[in-house]
Design an enzyme around this catalytic site. Structure first.
Site, mmCIF file in Angstrom:
data_model
loop_
_atom_site.group_PDB
_atom_site.id
_atom_site.type_symbol
_atom_site.label_atom_id
_atom_site.label_comp_id
_atom_site.label_asym_id
_atom_site.label_seq_id
_atom_site.Cartn_x
_atom_site.Cartn_y
_atom_site.Cartn_z
ATOM 1 N N HIS A 12 0.836 -1.204 0.000
ATOM 2 C CA HIS A 12 0.000 0.000 0.000
ATOM 3 C C HIS A 12 0.872 1.256 0.000
ATOM 4 O O HIS A 12 0.616 2.194 -0.754
ATOM 5 C CB HIS A 12 -0.907 0.008 1.231
ATOM 6 N N HIS B 47 0.977 -3.456 9.027
ATOM 7 C CA HIS B 47 2.415 -3.364 8.761
ATOM 8 C C HIS B 47 3.146 -2.727 9.930
ATOM 9 O O HIS B 47 2.566 -1.961 10.711
ATOM 10 C CB HIS B 47 2.683 -2.524 7.505
#
Length: 325
Positions: A124, A168
């Site tokens: 992303h 993340h």
């Protein structure tokens, strides 16, 4: 073949004393950092980041790149193709590193959504940095300063959101942003033709597959092959589809894609089939302006062109020929 995530990051930085390395790992690759950042935010802010994270979704980024390419002025189609190539190269690099490094995601109680098991780097963050950065660099609307400010804000928000939602580590998103912006900076500096950049994306995917990565490498390989083969033909054309032509074509195309997606969900295709399918999909995307231009004379298109706000017909300041009366 796998590699230690912190070892990869450390080799890109500097080799200092073990204590410094331990501190770096503790800040960048520890669930405690995720929990501290999320805990410092009020609930409305957390909800905001859970929403804004979708600005980095693959479907959103692909849609933005496609719209910019399709609705761009014909004279600037080459720069629009560069945006497509940058996005494809970012996907190839992300897919390759994820599979090769094979690092797990944070193990936090507030983990958001269902993801692949790979964490490093953040796709992303890398994709958002590459695509929004490329749109800012090669776009024409507004001033360059405004475009960079908007792109920078979105990139920061998407990167931070990945930490807030627990998808993340901080280090994953930092590396992703650096890699994404690095790709854009190199393309802006050297301004290569789109064809070798498409081919490079395919080469990165193939090399990644050879090193053991199977994370979307067939998708990237197929898309790169399709773009590499078709773009030289498309670059020689001066297609001028109306905005309404593109809109009508998309309305006709989307249901077919939805049906195809519904039929193929859950099917386990051989990798050769995957490569071929995505080569066809990417080829079709590159050829969309030429296909849509054939709809310019349709009565429904001319009426729509005169009714909806398509007076400029493109996302660039450059005007296209006037609609036929």
């Amino acid at each position: 073949m796998t590699a230690d995530r912190t070892g990869v990051l450390w080799s890109l930085a500097s080799k200092e004393r073990p204590m410094v390395r331990t501190t770096l790992e503790g800040l960048l690759f520890d669930e405690g950092t995720n929990e501290a950042i999320r805990g410092a935010l009020p609930e409305p802010a957390v909800a905001f980041f859970e929403l804004v994270t979708h600005l980095g979704d693959g479907a959103v980024l692909v849609g933005l790149m496609a719209a910019m390419y399709w609705f761009g002025a014909p004279s600037r189609r080459r720069t629009r193709a560069l945006v497509l190539a940058i996005g494809l190269l970012a996907l190839a690099l992300s897919a390759g590193l994820k599979g090769i490094v094979d690092a797990p995601r944070p193990d936090v109680a507030f983990g958001y959504g269902v993801y692949s098991p790979y964490s490093f780097p953040s796709a992303h963050a890398l994709g958002a940095a590459a695509v929004y950065g490329a749109i800012a660099a090669f776009g024409e609307l507004g001033t360059k300063r405004l475009r960079y400010a908007i792109a920078g804000t979105i990139i920061v928000l998407v990167a931070l959101s990945r930490v807030v939602v627990g998808a993340h580590f901080v280090g994953d998103v930092l590396v992703g942003v650096v890699l994404g912006l690095g790709i854009v900076a190199l393309v802006v500096r050297f301004r290569p033709e789109p064809t070798p950049l498409f081919a490079l994306a395919g080469a990165v995917a193939v090399v990644s597959f050879a090193f053991g990565s199977t994370h979307y490498t067939t998708i990237t390989t197929g898309a790169a092959i399709g773009a590499t083969v078709v773009w030289p033909y498309a670059s020689r054309k001066s297609w001028q589809p109306y905005g309404a032509s593109l809109f009508v074509f998309a309305v006709c195309l989307l249901p077919m894609l939805a049906v195809l997606r519904a039929i193929t969900v859950g099917w386990d295709f051989h990798w050769i089939v995957d490569v071929g399918a995505y080569a066809l999909v990417m080829s079709g995307a590159v050829l969309v302006p030429g296909i849509a231009a054939r709809l310019n004379d349709w009565e429904s298109v001319t009426r729509l062109q005169a009714t909806l706000p398509f007076s400029r017909r493109t996302v660039d300041p450059e005007q296209m020929p006037a609609t036929k009366k």
